[in-house]
Design a protein around this motif. Sequence first.
Motif, short mmCIF file in Angstrom:
data_model
loop_
_atom_site.label_atom_id
_atom_site.label_comp_id
_atom_site.label_asym_id
_atom_site.label_seq_id
_atom_site.Cartn_x
_atom_site.Cartn_y
_atom_site.Cartn_z
N GLN A 129 0.83 -1.20 0.00
CA GLN A 129 0.00 0.00 0.00
C GLN A 129 0.87 1.26 0.00
N VAL A 130 1.95 1.24 0.75
CA VAL A 130 2.88 2.38 0.76
C VAL A 130 3.51 2.54 -0.63
N GLU A 131 3.83 1.44 -1.27
CA GLU A 131 4.38 1.48 -2.63
C GLU A 131 3.37 2.12 -3.59
N ARG A 132 2.11 1.77 -3.46
CA ARG A 132 1.06 2.36 -4.32
C ARG A 132 0.94 3.87 -4.10
N LEU A 133 1.06 4.30 -2.85
CA LEU A 133 1.00 5.74 -2.56
C LEU A 133 2.20 6.46 -3.17
N ALA A 134 3.37 5.83 -3.10
CA ALA A 134 4.55 6.44 -3.71
C ALA A 134 4.36 6.56 -5.22
N GLU A 135 3.80 5.53 -5.83
CA GLU A 135 3.53 5.57 -7.27
C GLU A 135 2.53 6.67 -7.61
N ALA A 136 1.52 6.85 -6.75
CA ALA A 136 0.52 7.90 -6.98
C ALA A 136 1.17 9.28 -6.89
N ALA A 137 2.06 9.47 -5.93
CA ALA A 137 2.76 10.76 -5.79
C ALA A 137 3.64 11.02 -7.00
N GLU A 138 4.34 9.98 -7.45
CA GLU A 138 5.20 10.14 -8.63
C GLU A 138 4.37 10.44 -9.88
N VAL A 190 -5.85 16.29 -5.27
CA VAL A 190 -6.27 14.97 -5.76
C VAL A 190 -5.50 13.88 -5.02
N PHE A 191 -4.19 14.10 -4.83
CA PHE A 191 -3.38 13.14 -4.11
C PHE A 191 -3.88 12.98 -2.67
N LEU A 192 -4.12 14.09 -1.99
CA LEU A 192 -4.62 14.03 -0.61
C LEU A 192 -5.95 13.30 -0.53
N ARG A 193 -6.84 13.56 -1.47
CA ARG A 193 -8.14 12.88 -1.50
C ARG A 193 -7.91 11.37 -1.62
N GLY A 194 -7.00 10.99 -2.49
CA GLY A 194 -6.70 9.56 -2.68
C GLY A 194 -6.08 8.93 -1.45
N VAL A 195 -5.19 9.64 -0.80
CA VAL A 195 -4.53 9.11 0.40
C VAL A 195 -5.54 8.93 1.53
N ILE A 196 -6.37 9.93 1.74
CA ILE A 196 -7.37 9.85 2.80
C ILE A 196 -8.37 8.72 2.50
N GLY A 197 -8.76 8.59 1.24
CA GLY A 197 -9.67 7.51 0.86
C GLY A 197 -9.04 6.15 1.08
N ALA A 198 -7.78 6.00 0.66
CA ALA A 198 -7.08 4.72 0.84
C ALA A 198 -6.90 4.41 2.32
N ALA A 199 -6.54 5.42 3.10
CA ALA A 199 -6.35 5.21 4.53
C ALA A 199 -7.67 4.81 5.19
N ALA A 200 -8.76 5.41 4.76
CA ALA A 200 -10.07 5.06 5.32
C ALA A 200 -10.42 3.62 4.94
N ASP A 201 -10.18 3.25 3.68
CA ASP A 201 -10.48 1.90 3.22
C ASP A 201 -9.63 0.86 3.95
N ASN A 202 -8.44 1.25 4.35
CA ASN A 202 -7.50 0.31 4.95
C ASN A 202 -7.51 0.35 6.48
N GLY A 203 -8.58 0.86 7.07
CA GLY A 203 -8.66 0.94 8.52
C GLY A 203 -8.48 -0.40 9.20
N ALA A 204 -9.06 -1.45 8.63
CA ALA A 204 -8.92 -2.78 9.23
C ALA A 204 -7.47 -3.25 9.17
N LEU A 205 -6.74 -2.82 8.15
CA LEU A 205 -5.31 -3.17 8.08
C LEU A 205 -4.54 -2.53 9.22
N ARG A 206 -4.88 -1.26 9.52
CA ARG A 206 -4.22 -0.59 10.65
C ARG A 206 -4.49 -1.34 11.95
N VAL A 207 -5.74 -1.74 12.13
CA VAL A 207 -6.10 -2.48 13.35
C VAL A 207 -5.36 -3.82 13.39
N ALA A 208 -5.31 -4.51 12.26
CA ALA A 208 -4.60 -5.80 12.21
C ALA A 208 -3.12 -5.59 12.53
N ALA A 209 -2.52 -4.56 11.98
CA ALA A 209 -1.10 -4.30 12.24
C ALA A 209 -0.87 -4.00 13.72
#
Length: 181
Positions: free
Chosen positions: A64-73, A91-110
């Motif tokens: 997921q971090v790799e995908r965010l780096a690709e989006a920034a590039e 647009v990048f911020l919107r995407g990051v916030i959306g991805a972070a929201a979608d990945n909330g369960a990943l944060r909890v799992a981690a």
Amino acid sequence: MQSLRADARRNRARILETARAQIIAHGPDVGMSEIASAAGLAVGTLYRHYPTKTDLVAAVITEQVERLAEAAEAAWVRVETGSTASDELLVFLRGVIGAAADNGALRVAAQTLGTEFACPPATARGTAALRKIIAAGQDSGNIRRDLTVTDLYLLVATGPLDHPEQTRERWLELVSPGLLP
């Protein structure tokens, strides 16, 4: 390091995407056997790639971090080819916030598993691209002069990640004037 065979690369990609989807859908307690089954793979294949669930969650987050780096590039490339830096930043911020929201369960799992992960190359690439976007926007006068990448990270870390899209959009609308002159 020997590169993976094509089928092993496909299996890894399938495992990571399926693990992400299963954790998001069923929470951090989803089992490795359920993930393997949903990926259409034998559980032994899953364990061969990721010996523990902690290893699997770390790999999913790293991807997921790799995908965010690709989006920034990609945003930087669009700025270089004529897009407005402030537009790309939002647009990048919107995407990051959306991805972070979608990945909330990943944060909890981690957090639950005590997962440690490091993505220095991807983080460095994403940070470098964001610095270029900010500098271009500052040079053209459409991004405030004192904005830094650290400010963006702070905004994302404190954003409304556990709220619906409408709330995240309102948040972006409210913070935008703080990013732009």
